[in-house]
Design a protein around this motif. Structure first.
Motif, PDB file in Angstrom:
ATOM      1  N   ASP A   1      -4.678 -50.638  14.855  1.00 26.07           N
ATOM      2  CA  ASP A   1      -4.140 -50.664  16.239  1.00 26.07           C
ATOM      3  C   ASP A   1      -4.710 -49.158  16.639  1.00 26.07           C
ATOM      4  OD1 ASP A   1      -2.950 -53.214  16.359  1.00 26.07           O
ATOM      5  OD2 ASP A   1      -1.276 -52.429  15.643  1.00 26.07           O
TER       6      ASP A   1
ATOM      7  N   VAL B   1       1.713 -67.975  15.948  1.00 31.35           N
ATOM      8  CA  VAL B   1       3.018 -67.072  16.047  1.00 31.35           C
ATOM      9  C   VAL B   1       4.118 -67.735  16.409  1.00 31.35           C
ATOM     10  CG1 VAL B   1       3.596 -65.014  17.260  1.00 31.35           C
ATOM     11  CG2 VAL B   1       1.003 -65.605  16.833  1.00 31.35           C
TER      12      VAL B   1
ATOM     13  N   VAL C   1       1.794 -57.726   7.260  1.00 28.53           N
ATOM     14  CA  VAL C   1       1.065 -57.068   8.287  1.00 28.53           C
ATOM     15  C   VAL C   1       1.455 -55.530   8.658  1.00 28.53           C
ATOM     16  CG1 VAL C   1       0.134 -57.165  10.586  1.00 28.53           C
ATOM     17  CG2 VAL C   1       0.341 -58.892   9.325  1.00 28.53           C
ATOM     18  N   VAL C   2       1.005 -54.584   8.262  1.00 32.34           N
ATOM     19  CA  VAL C   2       1.256 -53.221   8.448  1.00 32.34           C
ATOM     20  C   VAL C   2       0.791 -52.511   9.480  1.00 32.34           C
ATOM     21  CG1 VAL C   2       2.528 -50.997   7.500  1.00 32.34           C
ATOM     22  CG2 VAL C   2       2.569 -53.231   6.256  1.00 32.34           C
TER      23      VAL C   2
HETATM   24  O1  LIG Z   1       5.114 -61.389  16.144  1.00 33.15           O
HETATM   25  C1  LIG Z   1       4.309 -60.541  15.866  1.00 33.15           C
HETATM   26  C2  LIG Z   1       2.964 -60.747  15.771  1.00 33.15           C
HETATM   27  C3  LIG Z   1       2.086 -59.785  15.690  1.00 33.15           C
HETATM   28  N1  LIG Z   1       2.358 -58.442  15.428  1.00 33.15           N
HETATM   29  C4  LIG Z   1       1.558 -57.451  15.231  1.00 33.15           C
HETATM   30  O2  LIG Z   1       1.448 -56.917  14.035  1.00 33.15           O
HETATM   31  C5  LIG Z   1       1.306 -55.327  14.220  1.00 33.15           C
HETATM   32  C6  LIG Z   1       2.523 -54.721  13.659  1.00 33.15           C
HETATM   33  O3  LIG Z   1       2.412 -53.285  13.850  1.00 33.15           O
HETATM   34  P1  LIG Z   1       3.569 -52.322  13.382  1.00 33.15           P
HETATM   35  O4  LIG Z   1       3.084 -51.135  14.111  1.00 33.15           O
HETATM   36  O5  LIG Z   1       3.770 -52.213  11.932  1.00 33.15           O
HETATM   37  O6  LIG Z   1       4.683 -52.724  13.958  1.00 33.15           O
HETATM   38  C7  LIG Z   1       1.071 -55.109  15.576  1.00 33.15           C
HETATM   39  O7  LIG Z   1      -0.422 -55.184  15.685  1.00 33.15           O
HETATM   40  C8  LIG Z   1       1.437 -56.354  16.317  1.00 33.15           C
HETATM   41  O8  LIG Z   1       0.763 -56.730  17.357  1.00 33.15           O
HETATM   42  C9  LIG Z   1       3.910 -58.295  15.458  1.00 33.15           C
HETATM   43  O9  LIG Z   1       4.329 -57.009  15.222  1.00 33.15           O
HETATM   44  N2  LIG Z   1       4.784 -59.030  15.400  1.00 33.15           N
END
Ligand SMILES: O=c1ccn([C@@H]2O[C@H](COP(=O)(O)O)[C@@H](O)[C@H]2O)c(=O)[nH]1
Length: 240
Positions: free
Chosen positions: A21, A121, A213-214
């Motif tokens: 991001d 999602v 996912v981080v």
């Molecule tokens: O439900 C959801 C779907 C997608 N995301 C995505 O994951 C990352 C999380 O980023 P952090 O900075 O670790 O919070 C981000 O790109 C979101 O678009 C989500 O968080 N939740």
């Protein structure tokens, strides 16, 4: 706590998906250089995707990295299908769509024959029950996540995006075949930000998540590579 029904086929170091991001391809390339071999799997979403990230996605796949395109498609079926056909040429492993029946059906049909996997999602991890009610839903988060997971499975979707809070219940519902991909991961002590349904990496793996996912906990760390390695250590300990 022992991991619940974790798919054995996933290499432990592939379970961490780092969200790129970032505002530009140059910033993303610099981050990828810093992370080196610590990260095998990258997620590209709105911010980078709209700033040249789809070209980068294809290059990354060509360089042997796995790519998750978090584009969260949702439109009329024909538009979703044509979009999925275009994305399928980029070499990505995962693509997200919102968990609406028309959208999921179109995406699953359009990816037939491609290696691209479709993830639905369920309910965004920044939502709690009050947010759902404000958006007009009568179901609470856990009921809506479970209903959408059942629908996604029946429609042939390959995996689900949910919070790790739902991972254990989802495993019981969908079994071991669907990929459970969980954002909302926060190593102990890291800032929650706008996420509302969160868990630590170790607890998420123990709950049955396949992939974590981080984003910010790695992107904003003083030493992103060390932050990624610390998450790998947690994952490995939870799998042991
Ligand atoms: O439900 C959801 C779907 C997608 N995301 C995505 O994951 C990352 C999380 O980023 P952090 O900075 O670790 O919070 C981000 O790109 C979101 O678009 C989500 O968080 N939740």
């Amino acid at each position: 706590m022992q991991p619940a029904q974790i798919a054995p086929r996933i290499a432990p170091r592939d379970r961490l998906i780092v969200a790129l991001d970032l505002p530009s391809v140059a910033a993303a390339e610099a981050m990828i250089d810093r992370l080196g071999d610590s990260v095998t799997f990258y997620k590209i979403g709105y911010q980078l995707g709209y700033a040249g990230g789809l070209v980068l996605a294809k290059q990354l796949a060509g360089r042997g990295k796995k790519v998750f395109l978090d584009l969260k498609l949702h439109d009329i079926g024909n538009t979703v299908a044509r979009g999925v056909e275009s994305v399928a040429t980029l070499g990505a492993t995962f693509l997200t769509v919102h968990a609406y029946p028309q959208t999921m059906t179109a995406a699953v049909e359009a990816r037939a024959g491609a290696s691209l996997k479709i993830l639905a999602v369920t309910v965004l991890t920044s939502y709690d029950d009050a947010d759902l009610h404000a958006a007009g839903y009568r179901l609470n988060v856990s009921d809506l996540v479970e209903a959408r997971a059942r629908q996604a499975q029946a429609l042939g979707v390959d995996g689900l995006v949910s919070s790790p809070e739902e991972a254990s219940a989802l495993r019981k519902i969908v079994g071991g075949q669907m990929n459970l991909v969980t954002p909302g991961i926060r190593p102990a002590g890291s800032a929650t930000g706008d996420q509302k349904r969160i868990m630590t990496p170790a607890r998420a793996i123990a709950a049955g998540a396949d992939y974590l996912v981080v984003g910010r906990p790695v992107m904003e760390a003083a030493d992103p590579k060390a932050a990624a390695e610390a998450i790998h250590t947690e994952i490995a300990q939870a799998l042991a």
